[in-house]
Design an enzyme around this catalytic site. Structure first.
Site, PDB file in Angstrom:
ATOM      1  N   ASP A   1      -7.758  -7.027   1.036  1.00  0.00           N
ATOM      2  CA  ASP A   1      -6.914  -7.056   2.225  1.00  0.00           C
ATOM      3  C   ASP A   1      -7.674  -6.398   3.346  1.00  0.00           C
ATOM      4  O   ASP A   1      -8.540  -5.548   3.110  1.00  0.00           O
ATOM      5  CB  ASP A   1      -5.594  -6.312   1.986  1.00  0.00           C
ATOM      6  CG  ASP A   1      -5.774  -4.805   2.120  1.00  0.00           C
ATOM      7  OD1 ASP A   1      -5.447  -4.270   3.200  1.00  0.00           O
ATOM      8  OD2 ASP A   1      -6.252  -4.167   1.167  1.00  0.00           O
TER       9      ASP A   1
ATOM     10  N   ASP B   1       0.863  -1.167   0.000  1.00  0.00           N
ATOM     11  CA  ASP B   1       0.000   0.000   0.000  1.00  0.00           C
ATOM     12  C   ASP B   1       0.907   1.226   0.000  1.00  0.00           C
ATOM     13  O   ASP B   1       1.925   1.249   0.687  1.00  0.00           O
ATOM     14  CB  ASP B   1      -0.876  -0.050   1.257  1.00  0.00           C
ATOM     15  CG  ASP B   1      -1.838   1.111   1.372  1.00  0.00           C
ATOM     16  OD1 ASP B   1      -1.654   2.117   0.665  1.00  0.00           O
ATOM     17  OD2 ASP B   1      -2.765   1.015   2.194  1.00  0.00           O
TER      18      ASP B   1
END
Length: 376
Positions: free
Chosen positions: A271, A92
């Protein structure tokens, strides 16, 4: 990175596919355990591989940049060599973490200036710099730097934020395409759709990022406070535009029910910290429903945690024993609960994949979403 779409469900938009990276293949739909600082909290790599059967894990640019730092990661040869994980990794970009530091950060056209939550030191993330950081971390899939607006943003703020994310995206792509990986494997860059809870903005953003033709695309800025029905509406709008031959990643979502509903809307990758965070606090997700293992009712229940034993540990440890560990504040309790929850999540997406391939997904999903939401 390559993606092969293998089958689409006849009664919904659910898809089964396969992503190929230099660190291995990923069968979709897939859930990615979150390893924020380079480790999935409390879980050994061996258990991730053998118990959980994780195919890919997620690391976070913001946290890894602060600790252990880029000098350590580069000297180690990247995150794979640093933490011993040999399968794919996605990072990320840190946009969500910067968003969560609203009282410690300033946004401008250049990027984001923020204070470290560790020591208060000041740092700057730019779209170009975040690409460089993720090159150094060495993830197989890296994310564009974006602004994640709050779920209750008004239209004006959401529109300005989306356009800022789009301008940052162009700069990030230019940097990615003008640089090379630091290690002996390829990396892939995913743009992120934004637009808060406004269909017209989500449509505009999806069209904008799809035009870049990257190997995959992500949907950000959901599960940040908006109602679930709004989240599902935005997913449907976006997935009606994003290319069918590219994987779609819904960032930071969510409960087992959220995941099944999003799969039915055409999402491939997920996720969330929920399996481990909630597990550490005694919440177990099972195929029969949700258990608070600290409740008195489990004190004399010597049955397996999940009767279907999706996790091999469930056949060894009873509900009563796991409750005893939590009540006794034994560190093994949160660890076993986290392993169970992650294994369950991976079973759930694997079962969804199997059902898509055999053509029975929609009926199974409709039955499961009712079952999974029950509080036992």
């Amino acid at each position: 990175m390559d993606f092969v779409l293998q089958k689409t469900d006849g009664a919904s938009a659910a898809r089964a596919g396969e992503i190929t990276t230099d660190h291995g293949t990923i069968q979709t739909p897939i859930f990615m355990p979150v390893g924020t600082v380079g480790s999935v909290k409390g879980i050994h790599v061996k258990d991730l591989e053998e118990q959980v059967n994780a195919q890919i894990i997620l690391g976070n640019t913001y946290h890894l940049y602060l600790r252990p730092g880029l000098d350590v990661l580069k000297q180690a040869g990247g995150l794979h060599r640093f933490n011993g994980w040999k399968r794919p990794i996605l990072t990320d970009s840190g946009g969500f973490q910067v968003f969560s530091l609203s009282h410690r950060r300033k946004l401008n056209e250049s990027g984001a200036e923020f204070q470290s939550h560790i020591d208060g030191s000041r740092h700057v993330f730019t779209p170009e710099g975040v690409v460089d950081i993720q090159r150094t971390i060495g993830a197989d899939i890296i994310m564009a730097f974006d602004e994640c607006p709050p779920g209750d943003s008004d239209f004006k703020y959401a529109k300005e934020s989306m356009h800022l994310t789009h301008r940052w995206l162009k700069r990030g792509i230019d940097r990615f395409d003008s640089t090379e990986p630091l290690y002996e494997y390829n990396q892939t860059f995913f743009p992120i759709v934004q637009g808060a809870g406004f269909p017209e903005l989500r449509k505009q953003s999806a069209e904008y990022i799809a035009a870049f033709g990257r190997e995959g695309n992500a949907i950000g800025g959901l599960a940040v406070g908006e109602p679930e029905e709004v989240m599902y509406e935005m997913i449907e709008v976006v997935n009606g535009i994003l290319p069918k031959d590219k994987p779609r990643y819904l960032m930071g979502v969510g409960t087992p029910v959220n995941i099944l509903e999003a799969i039915s809307l055409g999402v491939d990758m997920f996720d969330c910290v929920m399996p481990t965070r909630n597990g550490r606090n005694g919440m177990l997700f099972t195929s029969q429903g949700i258990i608070n293992i600290k409740n008195e009712k489990w004190k004399h229940d010597f049955s397996p945690i999940d009767p279907d034993a999706h996790c091999t540990l469930d056949a060894i440890y009873s509900k009563a024993y796991l409750r005893h560990l939590f009540v006794s504040k034994e560190m093994l309790g949160p660890q076993l609960a986290s392993i169970h929850n992650l294994t369950f999540y991976l079973w759930l997406v694997g079962e969804a994949r199997r059902r898509i391939l055999e053509g029975t997904f929609f009926e199974w999903k409709e039955r499961m979403v009712k079952q999974l939401a029950v509080r036992l």
